[in-house]
Design a protein around this motif. Structure first.
Motif, PDB file in Angstrom:
ATOM      1  N   THR A 288       2.664   1.793  -3.286  1.00  0.00           N
ATOM      2  CA  THR A 288       1.759   2.281  -4.314  1.00  0.00           C
ATOM      3  C   THR A 288       1.412   3.750  -4.093  1.00  0.00           C
ATOM      4  OG1 THR A 288       0.830   0.065  -4.359  1.00  0.00           O
ATOM      5  CG2 THR A 288      -0.394   1.768  -5.540  1.00  0.00           C
ATOM      6  N   LEU A 289       1.084   4.093  -2.828  1.00  0.00           N
ATOM      7  CA  LEU A 289       0.706   5.476  -2.515  1.00  0.00           C
ATOM      8  C   LEU A 289       1.844   6.448  -2.824  1.00  0.00           C
ATOM      9  CD1 LEU A 289      -1.274   5.219   0.856  1.00  0.00           C
ATOM     10  CD2 LEU A 289      -2.152   5.725  -1.436  1.00  0.00           C
ATOM     11  N   GLN A 290       3.081   6.029  -2.485  1.00  0.00           N
ATOM     12  CA  GLN A 290       4.219   6.926  -2.707  1.00  0.00           C
ATOM     13  C   GLN A 290       4.797   6.764  -4.112  1.00  0.00           C
ATOM     14  OE1 GLN A 290       7.058   6.944   0.483  1.00  0.00           O
ATOM     15  NE2 GLN A 290       5.497   6.820   2.062  1.00  0.00           N
ATOM     16  N   ASP A 291       4.175   5.851  -4.884  1.00  0.00           N
ATOM     17  CA  ASP A 291       4.571   5.647  -6.276  1.00  0.00           C
ATOM     18  C   ASP A 291       6.075   5.393  -6.420  1.00  0.00           C
ATOM     19  OD1 ASP A 291       3.944   5.333  -8.906  1.00  0.00           O
ATOM     20  OD2 ASP A 291       4.269   7.442  -9.407  1.00  0.00           O
ATOM     21  N   VAL A 292       6.554   4.392  -5.656  1.00  0.00           N
ATOM     22  CA  VAL A 292       7.977   4.060  -5.686  1.00  0.00           C
ATOM     23  C   VAL A 292       8.265   3.185  -6.906  1.00  0.00           C
ATOM     24  CG1 VAL A 292       9.845   2.883  -4.459  1.00  0.00           C
ATOM     25  CG2 VAL A 292       8.142   4.188  -3.181  1.00  0.00           C
ATOM     26  N   THR A 293       8.966   3.735  -7.896  1.00  0.00           N
ATOM     27  CA  THR A 293       9.267   2.938  -9.086  1.00  0.00           C
ATOM     28  C   THR A 293      10.751   2.938  -9.435  1.00  0.00           C
ATOM     29  OG1 THR A 293       8.632   4.878 -10.374  1.00  0.00           O
ATOM     30  CG2 THR A 293       7.004   3.115 -10.220  1.00  0.00           C
TER      31      THR A 293
ATOM     32  N   VAL B  68       0.840  -1.201   0.000  1.00  0.00           N
ATOM     33  CA  VAL B  68       0.000   0.000   0.000  1.00  0.00           C
ATOM     34  C   VAL B  68       0.873   1.249   0.000  1.00  0.00           C
ATOM     35  CG1 VAL B  68      -1.653   1.344   1.369  1.00  0.00           C
ATOM     36  CG2 VAL B  68      -1.987  -1.120   1.079  1.00  0.00           C
ATOM     37  N   LEU B  69       1.883   1.278   0.898  1.00  0.00           N
ATOM     38  CA  LEU B  69       2.773   2.440   0.965  1.00  0.00           C
ATOM     39  C   LEU B  69       3.552   2.633  -0.335  1.00  0.00           C
ATOM     40  CD1 LEU B  69       4.269   2.208   4.580  1.00  0.00           C
ATOM     41  CD2 LEU B  69       2.779   3.997   3.650  1.00  0.00           C
TER      42      LEU B  69
ATOM     43  N   PRO C 265      13.596   6.302   8.796  1.00  0.00           N
ATOM     44  CA  PRO C 265      13.819   5.624  10.079  1.00  0.00           C
ATOM     45  C   PRO C 265      12.670   4.706  10.518  1.00  0.00           C
ATOM     46  CG  PRO C 265      14.449   7.920  10.240  1.00  0.00           C
ATOM     47  CD  PRO C 265      13.852   7.747   8.882  1.00  0.00           C
ATOM     48  N   SER C 266      11.426   5.156  10.325  1.00  0.00           N
ATOM     49  CA  SER C 266      10.318   4.317  10.780  1.00  0.00           C
ATOM     50  C   SER C 266      10.208   3.054   9.929  1.00  0.00           C
ATOM     51  CB  SER C 266       9.007   5.100  10.764  1.00  0.00           C
ATOM     52  OG  SER C 266       8.747   5.558   9.465  1.00  0.00           O
ATOM     53  N   LEU C 267      10.630   3.149   8.653  1.00  0.00           N
ATOM     54  CA  LEU C 267      10.599   1.950   7.810  1.00  0.00           C
ATOM     55  C   LEU C 267      11.741   1.000   8.125  1.00  0.00           C
ATOM     56  CD1 LEU C 267       9.051   3.307   4.618  1.00  0.00           C
ATOM     57  CD2 LEU C 267       8.614   1.037   5.531  1.00  0.00           C
ATOM     58  N   VAL C 268      12.901   1.583   8.481  1.00  0.00           N
ATOM     59  CA  VAL C 268      14.001   0.716   8.908  1.00  0.00           C
ATOM     60  C   VAL C 268      13.563  -0.082  10.135  1.00  0.00           C
ATOM     61  CG1 VAL C 268      16.358   0.645   9.795  1.00  0.00           C
ATOM     62  CG2 VAL C 268      15.767   2.253   7.983  1.00  0.00           C
TER      63      VAL C 268
ATOM     64  N   TYR D  74      15.049   3.398  -8.607  1.00  0.00           N
ATOM     65  CA  TYR D  74      16.022   3.007  -7.594  1.00  0.00           C
ATOM     66  C   TYR D  74      16.143   4.062  -6.505  1.00  0.00           C
ATOM     67  CZ  TYR D  74      20.546   2.072  -5.433  1.00  0.00           C
ATOM     68  OH  TYR D  74      21.543   1.852  -4.527  1.00  0.00           O
ATOM     69  N   GLN D  75      16.231   5.347  -6.927  1.00  0.00           N
ATOM     70  CA  GLN D  75      16.380   6.430  -5.945  1.00  0.00           C
ATOM     71  C   GLN D  75      15.216   6.474  -4.969  1.00  0.00           C
ATOM     72  OE1 GLN D  75      19.176   7.766  -5.853  1.00  0.00           O
ATOM     73  NE2 GLN D  75      19.955   7.171  -7.866  1.00  0.00           N
ATOM     74  N   GLU D  76      13.993   6.322  -5.515  1.00  0.00           N
ATOM     75  CA  GLU D  76      12.796   6.358  -4.658  1.00  0.00           C
ATOM     76  C   GLU D  76      12.765   5.165  -3.698  1.00  0.00           C
ATOM     77  OE1 GLU D  76       9.861   8.529  -7.922  1.00  0.00           O
ATOM     78  OE2 GLU D  76      10.050   6.360  -7.846  1.00  0.00           O
ATOM     79  N   TRP D  77      13.143   4.019  -4.216  1.00  0.00           N
ATOM     80  CA  TRP D  77      13.180   2.781  -3.419  1.00  0.00           C
ATOM     81  C   TRP D  77      14.186   2.920  -2.274  1.00  0.00           C
ATOM     82  CZ3 TRP D  77      11.317  -1.310  -1.381  1.00  0.00           C
ATOM     83  CH2 TRP D  77      12.046  -2.476  -1.133  1.00  0.00           C
ATOM     84  N   LYS D  78      15.343   3.466  -2.618  1.00  0.00           N
ATOM     85  CA  LYS D  78      16.407   3.675  -1.641  1.00  0.00           C
ATOM     86  C   LYS D  78      15.947   4.658  -0.553  1.00  0.00           C
ATOM     87  CE  LYS D  78      21.071   3.290  -1.071  1.00  0.00           C
ATOM     88  NZ  LYS D  78      21.754   2.072  -0.788  1.00  0.00           N
ATOM     89  N   ARG D  79      15.311   5.741  -0.972  1.00  0.00           N
ATOM     90  CA  ARG D  79      14.827   6.754  -0.034  1.00  0.00           C
ATOM     91  C   ARG D  79      13.723   6.158   0.854  1.00  0.00           C
ATOM     92  NH1 ARG D  79      12.462  10.774  -3.199  1.00  0.00           N
ATOM     93  NH2 ARG D  79      14.390  10.824  -4.373  1.00  0.00           N
ATOM     94  N   PHE D  80      12.846   5.397   0.206  1.00  0.00           N
ATOM     95  CA  PHE D  80      11.761   4.728   0.934  1.00  0.00           C
ATOM     96  C   PHE D  80      12.323   3.858   2.056  1.00  0.00           C
ATOM     97  CE2 PHE D  80       8.958   0.983   1.370  1.00  0.00           C
ATOM     98  CZ  PHE D  80       7.743   1.594   1.637  1.00  0.00           C
ATOM     99  N   MET D  81      13.341   3.074   1.725  1.00  0.00           N
ATOM    100  CA  MET D  81      13.908   2.125   2.686  1.00  0.00           C
ATOM    101  C   MET D  81      14.782   2.796   3.736  1.00  0.00           C
ATOM    102  SD  MET D  81      12.832  -0.930   2.140  1.00  0.00           S
ATOM    103  CE  MET D  81      14.002  -2.138   2.746  1.00  0.00           C
ATOM    104  N   ALA D  82      15.158   4.083   3.504  1.00  0.00           N
ATOM    105  CA  ALA D  82      16.046   4.760   4.446  1.00  0.00           C
ATOM    106  C   ALA D  82      15.279   5.490   5.538  1.00  0.00           C
ATOM    107  CB  ALA D  82      16.949   5.742   3.701  1.00  0.00           C
TER     108      ALA D  82
END
Lengths: 115, 125
Positions: free
Chosen positions: A33-38, A30-31, A50-53, A40-48
């Motif tokens: 899709t909502l943040q439209d992570v497609t 869901v997250l 703190p709450s997601l780590v 590498y940069q977005e994926w990396k930022r998404f995973m960085a």
């Protein structure tokens, strides 16, 4: 160790981790899709974030704990020779501990790597 | 182990499992499949975060046919495990424990897991 290999504690660990895994497995797609992570940069930022780590860390801990109780039940059901059962369970426990260390390493190293 | 002379009937071709037992054994089978998928999953996360090239490698791995077929199997395993798992959690707190309800819910989770897997594959392909 005994606490998560027998009885009520194992049962509880399996249930509590199950609930967390359920929520996490629904939340992540869901997250994404909502943040439209497609990219590498977005994926990396998404995973960085703190709450997601923290959420991924808890996910890996949960899945390893959950897998341990589940695979332990399978071994108890099908491996009846006590010595072989113990050997198999020790090997599986070591395997899962290695998986957890690897997963947490991936999670934490990805923070410091070249962005 | 205590009584070695007890009767054992294990002819799998003649045993007819009720749907509750089928949902249960599929929960176990799917759990073992997911267990086996753990290292591959961690590896793909690692590769995807390593570099731009790694990220693209994961995308191209995911789009190859054999991997897609394996992915469909694992997707079903995950969804069946989730649905049947929720059913077990509800049974734990005494929801749906009459025989007729338990049978209905076993049909529901087994069939809807198949259906949702097919739908998700349709959406993603």
């Amino acid at each position: 160790m005994k606490g998560v290999t027998t009885g009520l504690n194992a049962w509880l660990l399996q249930r509590v981790s199950a609930v967390y895994l359920l929520l996490f497995i629904i939340a992540i797609p869901v997250l994404l899709t909502l943040q439209d992570v497609t990219s590498y940069q977005e994926w990396k930022r998404f995973m960085a974030h703190p709450s997601l780590v923290a959420a991924w860390g808890l996910f890996f801990i949960s899945i390893i704990g959950h897998a341990w109780v589940g695979i332990r039940d399978v071994v108890i059901d099908y491996v009846h020779n006590f010595k072989i059962r113990m050997l198999v369970m020790v090997m599986l426990a070591l395997w899962l501990i290695a998986m957890l260390i690897w997963a947490l390493q991936v999670l934490l190293i990805s923070q410091g790597g070249a962005a | 182990m205590l009584n070695k002379s007890r009767p054992v009937f294990l002819n799998l071709l003649q045993i007819r499992l009720p749907i509750t037992a089928i949902a249960s054994i599929l929960h176990r089978v799917s759990g073992v499949l997911l267990f086996l998928a753990i290292p591959t999953f961690i590896y793909l996360v690692q590769l995807s975060l390593q570099s731009q090239a790694g990220f693209e490698a994961v995308l191209s791995i995911a789009s190859s046919m054999p991997v897609k077929l394996l992915g469909v199997l694992l997707l079903w395993a995950l969804i069946h495990h989730l649905f049947a798992g929720v059913r077990f959690l509800l049974l734990d707190v005494d929801i749906g424990i009459t025989r007729s309800t338990a049978r209905a819910s076993a049909w529901l989770v087994s069939l809807s897991a198949l259906l949702v897997s097919i739908l998700l594959v349709g959406v993603c392909l």
